[in-house]
Design an enzyme around this catalytic site. Structure first.
Site, PDB file in Angstrom:
ATOM      1  N   ASP A 108       0.833  -1.207   0.000  1.00 39.27           N
ATOM      2  CA  ASP A 108       0.000   0.000   0.000  1.00 39.27           C
ATOM      3  C   ASP A 108       0.867   1.256   0.000  1.00 39.27           C
ATOM      4  OD1 ASP A 108      -2.324   1.497   0.110  1.00 39.27           O
ATOM      5  OD2 ASP A 108      -3.168   0.379   1.783  1.00 39.27           O
ATOM      6  N   ASP A 139     -10.929   1.713  -3.085  1.00 41.17           N
ATOM      7  CA  ASP A 139     -11.475   1.332  -1.777  1.00 41.17           C
ATOM      8  C   ASP A 139     -12.993   1.339  -1.805  1.00 41.17           C
ATOM      9  OD1 ASP A 139      -9.140   0.835  -0.536  1.00 41.17           O
ATOM     10  OD2 ASP A 139      -9.055   2.685   0.628  1.00 41.17           O
TER      11      ASP A 139
HETATM   12  C1  GLA Z   1      -5.778   1.890   2.231  1.00 45.67           C
HETATM   13  C2  GLA Z   1      -6.165   0.746   1.317  1.00 45.67           C
HETATM   14  C3  GLA Z   1      -7.223  -0.111   1.984  1.00 45.67           C
HETATM   15  C4  GLA Z   1      -6.722  -0.619   3.303  1.00 45.67           C
HETATM   16  C5  GLA Z   1      -6.263   0.538   4.168  1.00 45.67           C
HETATM   17  C6  GLA Z   1      -5.580   0.048   5.416  1.00 45.67           C
HETATM   18  O1  GLA Z   1      -6.795   2.794   2.374  1.00 45.67           O
HETATM   19  O2  GLA Z   1      -6.615   1.236   0.095  1.00 45.67           O
HETATM   20  O3  GLA Z   1      -7.611  -1.167   1.151  1.00 45.67           O
HETATM   21  O4  GLA Z   1      -5.683  -1.525   3.075  1.00 45.67           O
HETATM   22  O5  GLA Z   1      -5.356   1.380   3.484  1.00 45.67           O
HETATM   23  O6  GLA Z   1      -5.138   1.088   6.195  1.00 45.67           O
END
Ligand code: GLA
Length: 722
Positions: free
Chosen positions: A454, A518
């Site tokens: 990430d 997300d």
């Molecule tokens: C980001 C990612 C999510 C999740 C969060 C965790 O927002 O896009 O899918 O993994 O971080 O903190």
């Protein structure tokens, strides 16, 4: 009149033709539709056909591969830069190159250009992947002078487009709303998008598509993409002869890139494809290119994309071993194949205000490390994956307390926070070594086969010893990923950046999945996925079935709609399935089995997609042998027509017969159905390829926010798939 000296690269539907020039770099004759011969160009060279109207400089020539400022090119130059002098002032800001030599080996053309006054050389490389009509290009600049040369811009690719290319399609977006298509008309002047956020960005995607009134299935279209996960610029500018020029390359902050004597700068790779068959033709080219030439799978070949369970929206930061083990058990029961432990597992990570940088298991949540959970998962027959965000550091972390100087920063400027975190300066050796050692240790200690990598903020004060270090940051990231993949070649990597903010062909040299957003609200996802799929094949698209109501929008949808929207991507679940009723779990299990049955078609076939009037969106993936296909139909809103439209399918073999069966069990509006649809629901509907492609398939009545997934299989005995 002399004959033109030409070079020709030829694909299936695309040609590139360059003409040598006596007093400058070669010029473009063609970058578009395929030519069987270049004789027509040889007959009259460009100079011979071009009169000089009054008020025109003698040096205002046709569009070359490297138009430069200072000698009579007045539009955007492909190279900009200068040489600071010891006594002050800059020189060598005007450039004029000539061809030193060009060489063609098969479908690879390399041009070597020299400017002996400015003491610069440029190498341009064009390779046409003829099996998929994608031109792969980059430029490399060498400083041959005795003083440093400051590079402000070097286009990775600079090409002309015809005057008829009047519409541009690109994306805007933000967190949870990535890949929002924007179509604009091109006029006089310059259309330009810059990304200065330091990572690929959902706001300014490194790609665009141009053509005349872009259609899904017809018309000439050009698409370009920059394989780079940092700052970039894309521009389309109208020229005085009615054509346009298109340039793309990495964007530099002032003074960011200075070449020492003898040093070289190589641009990121640019990709250009042309299709005479509209947006779907272009996507098919890009998908093939990514599949055949870009991806580096563990074991050299993609395995069937395993069904994921990702823990983020199921438990967020609340990791309790018992809960997670139960979740894993429930996941295995419905058919999940890979369990991915998301954020919340490492030292003191209770919320998003602390802990990034401290990559060891939290002592409270995991007193015996990750092994008890991993063993449990593996004993259930699933693979184990782990979330990390290596490029970041929380000010409240052991790492930051020990090394505050490791964060990107500028002396005298406040630290700019994003999600309570700072970015590590990856071009510092100590930082790079720490990250490699930490990740290497995790991957060596535990049987982790997948990293969700990430990256949750834009770069701001990206200073390294006071100088801008955006570009170096991306280069160091690629080095880090490359080194890790070399040490752990069995590990797959997902590229995630606050959802889909790092989706590009640069990261795909190291990654195997992209978390598109997300937002897993099925309705919003349809739009996001449509944009994503123009450049990326479906098997790379992380697509999860989430809870209802959706966490990012609050909207509620039936399971069938939520599940049908994840097709054709790489399926996952992202919810606490322990809370589902037995009936819902059964439905989920059925969906997962549909996915497993169809994933070889979904993840290797030709994708077409489009929208119909009356609020309908569709896609179809057809296996190469045309013996199987799957069609997804989505109604977004109420119909305002008495009778729904007919969808003419394509890509099928007209000489075959197909059985159409329904995978979805969505409720349909009562008392409002058709004999054809009823047959599809019950015994399966048999129609000829000819009928499906010509007369089309009448779309049955559907509720708003509902979907139909239709499996299509050839039934001719000889060609029936096994
Ligand atoms: C980001 C990612 C999510 C999740 C969060 C965790 O927002 O896009 O899918 O993994 O971080 O903190």
């Amino acid at each position: 009149m002399r004959h033109a000296e030409l070079k020709h690269l030829q694909g299936r539907h695309m040609s590139l033709v360059l003409e040598a020039s006596a007093d400058g770099p070669p010029r473009w004759r063609q970058i578009g539709a395929r030519l069987t011969s270049v004789q027509a160009f040889a007959d009259w060279p460009l100079d011979a056909g071009r009169a000089l109207p009054g008020g025109t400089l003698a040096s205002e020539g046709p569009h070359s591969v490297l138009p430069c400022h200072g000698m009579g090119w007045f539009e955007h130059p492909a190279l900009a830069g200068s040489r600071p002098q010891p006594g002050g002032g800059d020189q060598d800001w005007a450039h004029h190159f000539h061809l030193s030599d060009w060489q063609q080996q098969g479908n690879r053309l390399t041009l070597h250009l020299l400017d002996t006054v400015a003491q610069l050389s440029v190498r341009l490389c064009y390779t046409l992947a003829e099996d998929c009509d994608v031109l792969v290009a980059h430029a490399e600049l060498e400083n041959q002078g005795a003083l440093p040369f400051r590079v402000d811009w070097l286009a990775a690719l600079c090409v002309p487009l015809p005057a008829s290319a009047t519409e541009v399609l690109t994306y805007t977006g933000l967190w949870a709303a990535e890949f929002q298509e924007v179509r604009q008309r091109l006029g006089t002047g310059c259309w330009r998008r810059d990304n200065r956020r330091g990572r690929t960005s959902s706001n300014s995607f490194p790609g665009l598509i141009v053509g005349q009134d872009l259609h899904e299935d017809e018309g000439a279209v050009w698409g370009v993409h920059l394989g780079w996960s940092g700052n970039h610029s894309l521009l389309v500018e109208s020229l005085q002869d009615g054509q346009r020029q298109l340039q793309l390359g990495a964007w530099f902050a002032p003074g960011e890139h200075v070449l020492a004597p003898g040093e070289r700068y190589r641009t990121p790779t640019a990709y250009l494809s042309f299709s005479p068959d509209g947006l779907n033709g272009l996507s098919a080219n890009f998908h093939q290119y990514v599949r055949k030439h870009l991806l580096a799978w563990p074991g050299q070949a993609m395995t069937p994309r395993p069904v994921h369970l990702n823990t983020w929206e199921a438990v967020y930061f609340d990791h309790q071993l018992d809960d997670l083990q139960q979740l894993a058990q429930a996941a295995a029961e419905v058919g999940v194949e890979r369990f991915v432990l998301d954020d919340g597992w490492f030292h003191r990570r209770q919320h998003d205000r602390a802990a990034l940088g401290d990559w060891w298991p939290d002592e409270q949540k995991y007193p015996d490390g990750l092994s008890p959970l991993i063993e449990h998962v593996r004993n259930l027959g699933m693979q184990f994956g782990l979330w990390v965000e290596p490029e970041m550091v929380s000010p409240d972390s052991e790492l930051y307390r020990q090394h505050p100087e490791w964060a990107l920063q500028l002396a005298g400027r406040p630290l700019v926070m994003g999600r309570n975190q700072l970015v590590l300066d990856l071009s510092r050796d100590a930082v790079f070594d720490y990250l490699f050692a930490t990740l290497d240790q995790l991957l060596s200690q535990y049987p982790i086969c997948y990293l969700k990598w990430d990256m949750n903020r834009d770069l701001a004060t990206a200073g390294h010893d006071g100088c801008a270090a955006y570009h170096a940051q991306t280069e160091a990231l690629y080095r880090l990923l490359g080194q890790l993949r070399a040490s752990h070649p069995e590990v797959e990597i997902e590229s995630c950046a606050s959802g889909g903010s790092r989706a590009d062909y640069g990261i795909l040299a190291h990654a195997h999945r992209i978390w598109a957003s997300d937002c897993i609200d099925a309705r919003s996802r349809l739009r996001i996925q449509q944009g994503f799929l123009r450049f990326f094949p479906p098997e790379l698209m992380g697509a999860h079935i989430g809870a209802s109501p959706a966490h990012t929008t609050g909207r509620q949808h039936r399971l069938d709609f939520r599940a049908a929207v994840t097709f054709p991507g790489h399926l996952g679940l992202e919810m606490d399935i322990r809370t589902l009723s037995a009936e819902e779990r059964h439905a989920l299990k059925v969906w997962i089995s549909h996915y497993k049955q169809w994933r070889d078609v979904l993840h290797g076939g030709v994708l077409q997609q489009g929208s119909l009037h009356d609020a309908l969106q569709w896609w179809q993936v057809t296996r190469d042998d045309q013996c199987a296909a799957i069609l997804g139909l989505y109604r977004l809103d109420d119909s305002c027509q008495r009778h729904a439209p007919v969808l003419a399918l394509s890509g099928l073999d007209r000489s075959l017969h197909y059985r159409l069966t329904l995978l979805t069990e969505e409720p349909v509006p009562t008392g409002n159905t058709s004999p054809l649809f009823q047959q599809m629901q019950h015994t399966g509907l048999v129609l000829s390829g000819e009928a499906l492609c010509t007369a089309g398939l009448p779309i049955p009545p559907m509720y708003p926010e509902s979907a139909l997934l239709i499996g299509i299989q050839a039934i001719d005995p000889i060609t029936q798939p096994t």
